[in-house]
Write an enzyme that holds these catalytic residues in place. Structure first.
Site, PDB file in Angstrom:
ATOM      1  N   ASP A  59       0.825  -1.209   0.000  1.00  0.00           N
ATOM      2  CA  ASP A  59       0.000   0.000   0.000  1.00  0.00           C
ATOM      3  C   ASP A  59       0.858   1.257   0.000  1.00  0.00           C
ATOM      4  OD1 ASP A  59      -2.367   1.849   0.973  1.00  0.00           O
ATOM      5  OD2 ASP A  59      -3.226  -0.096   0.510  1.00  0.00           O
ATOM      6  N   SER A  61     -11.222  -1.179   0.375  1.00  0.00           N
ATOM      7  CA  SER A  61      -9.882  -0.986   0.940  1.00  0.00           C
ATOM      8  C   SER A  61      -9.807  -1.387   2.401  1.00  0.00           C
ATOM      9  CB  SER A  61      -9.494   0.497   0.875  1.00  0.00           C
ATOM     10  OG  SER A  61      -8.974   0.830  -0.364  1.00  0.00           O
ATOM     11  N   HIS A  64      -3.551   5.911   3.630  1.00  0.00           N
ATOM     12  CA  HIS A  64      -4.323   4.721   3.304  1.00  0.00           C
ATOM     13  C   HIS A  64      -3.693   3.430   3.845  1.00  0.00           C
ATOM     14  CE1 HIS A  64      -5.983   1.732   0.350  1.00  0.00           C
ATOM     15  NE2 HIS A  64      -7.067   2.479   0.462  1.00  0.00           N
TER      16      HIS A  64
END
Lengths: 453, 83
Positions: free
Chosen positions: A154, A384, A194
């Site tokens: 990520d 996600s 994220h």
């Protein structure tokens, strides 16, 4: 897929269905329809026949005057049922031929106005997710992620933030972490974003897993945004993970890989059918390396994506079948999203997938108040968040069940088989095989252990 | 420079120089920082990132010295939060 089936049985039967004083059941009208699971809770409904008000008119016109006949020789009857998603086309074509009284088969879409969408407030919090994943029960079984490397592919992890948000220590495996060539930085010490959300969510079910930080999405390309990378960087990351896996002793071999990313647009890809295409092509090098790593013993999970029909992400550019490339890989789990009430979030991509049709595989929780890594008051959202939640559950299992004992293919089957099914006919393209069910997994592992003893 | 991926089969342990020699690629056509990345060790399959023009030349549709390619190298992005 839920369907409405229109039939024209004998006039006597139509008259009985149309008579409110006569109780009638779906099986009276439509028993034995091949490939259809009848909904017996839905009483058959008589439907009038539209007829033009004047000779020569069109009975299906929305503009011309019509009259409606409920006369038994004119009216028809509608029943409700389900057809397996992957049989819809053939069944719909064959039913009128197999049964002369079948007039037509129609979709019966869900009428929903309250699906959770992007921008909506959180639905529950991460403690609800802990409860739904039965984390105390997992812990009691020794399934807490201890000793299991959990790679977060990520934007990088900020371990201090995760520790503060969770209130517990976090382990980052510096030795097994890896940066793409254009990324500098220390594992576990990247800006909060994220990837930090993904790490937090993976630790819900596997609080003792060792995070392997792989910030592929921080790699830069010319003209790219601040948070994107290239698929070639992911290939290099997977090559590194293969070394990590091969270096482990067989008796404890385990590696869980969570991927909350994908390709939003066909713009940068060769078209489907071109030998260099990614989205639909199992021979693309990334799809090859995903298969190779899974065969070597890794559990690979991909987010299904946020291109669900009810409220798709504005970046979604595939005109249909948005679960593309490795996100639909047959040797990976494709994870859809549900909120903590158990309802699919409106942005969760629906199948079929492009590499394997039966995608998503299963759903896991998202859109809850969790890490706060995406901003104050912002829920952990998107598929996600659902993907690392499911990856944490897989990592929890791996603490007692290495891949040499329970190969990844068998673990994928276990997750599908134990999932809490949301339809009457098993697999569907909204929820896949259903919602991950930790209780079912624990029970299945106990049975397996007892059999092996 | 737009780049694509090509694959090549070489006996392990393989080097980037060996791959470039096999494929007839010049140094300025190859992303040498990316290097030669193993895709499937069991099949001796490796991938390189090369200039689009070079990929077309040595890939399947060109001279065919590569095992496969040119393959796309699309951008990838996080799936969240939904926008």
């Amino acid at each position: 897929m839920r369907v409405l089936i229109q039939l024209r049985p004998s006039p006597d039967l139509v008259a009985a269905v149309a008579d409110p004083s006569v109780p009638s059941m779906a099986s009276d009208v439509a028993d034995g329809l091949p490939g259809v699971v009848l909904d017996h809770s839905y009483a058959p409904v008589a439907v009038p026949r539209p007829m033009p008000a004047s000779p020569g008119g069109d009975p299906l016109s929305l503009n011309q005057p019509l009259v409606f006949s409920m006369a038994p020789q004119d009216a028809s009857v509608v029943v409700r049922g389900e057809i397996a998603d992957d049989e819809v086309t053939s069944r719909v074509a064959l039913l009128p031929a197999a049964r002369r009284d079948v007039v037509a088969v129609y979709a019966d879409p869900a009428i929903e106005t309250t699906l959770t969408c992007g921008g909506d407030p959180a639905v529950g919090d991460w403690h609800d997710v802990e409860r739904l994943l039965r984390v105390p029960d997992l812990t009691a079984e020794g399934l807490d992620g201890s000793g299991v490397p959990l790679a977060v592919i990520d934007t990088g992890i900020n371990a201090a933030y995760v520790k503060s948000a969770r209130g517990h220590d976090v382990t980052v495996d510096h030795e097994r972490s890896w940066n793409p060539q254009s990324v500098s930085g220390t594992p576990g010490d990247f800006p909060v974003d994220h990837g930090t959300m993904c790490a937090f969510d993976a630790l819900i079910a596997a609080p003792k897993a060792s995070l392997v930080d792989v910030p592929v999405l921080l790699s830069r390309r010319q003209g790219g945004s601040t948070l994107d990378g290239l698929l070639s960087d992911a290939i290099a990351a997977y090559a590194h993970l293969r070394e990590v896996l091969d270096a482990q002793p067989a008796e404890s071999r385990a590696l869980v890989v969570t991927n909350s990313w994908g390709s939003f647009s066909p713009r940068w890809d060769f078209p489907p059918g071109h030998p260099g295409n990614y989205s639909d092509n199992p021979a693309h090098p990334f799809n090859l390396i995903v298969g190779s790593l899974a065969e070597a013993g890794a559990d690979i999970l991909f987010a299904a994506g946020n291109c669900g029909t009810q409220c798709r992400d504005s970046r979604c550019a595939y005109p249909d079948r948005p679960i593309v490339g490795a996100n639909s890989h047959p040797r990976a789990l494709s994870i859809g999203g549900i909120d903590t009430t158990g309802t699919r979030v409106g942005y969760s991509s629906q199948g079929p997938g492009r590499l394997a049709a039966r995608k998503p595989d299963v759903c896991a929780y998202t859109h809850f108040a969790g890490s706060g890594a995406l901003g104050d008051g912002e829920p952990d959202s998107g598929t996600s968040a659902a993907c690392p939640v499911a990856a944490g559950l897989v990592a929890a299992v791996r603490s007692r069940w290495p891949s040499t004992v329970l190969p990844p293919a068998q673990l994928r089957t276990l997750l599908r088989r134990t999932a809490d099914d949301r339809s009457a006919v098993g697999y569907d393209h909204d929820y896949g095989y259903g919602v991950v069910d930790a209780a079912g997994i624990i029970a299945a592992l106990r049975r397996r252990a007892a059999k092996a003893a | 420079m737009a780049e694509v991926l090509i694959t090549v089969r070489l006996a392990a342990p393989a080097t980037l120089e060996e791959a470039m020699r096999r494929l007839g690629l010049a140094e300025d056509e190859v992303d040498t920082a990316y290097g030669l990345v193993p895709v499937d060790p069991g099949r001796n399959l490796y991938v390189l990132r090369v200039a689009e023009e070079a990929g077309r030349r040595v890939g399947d549709s060109g001279t065919g010295t590569a095992d496969g390619g040119p393959y796309s190298d699309p951008p990838i992005e996080p799936y969240g939060p939904p926008r």
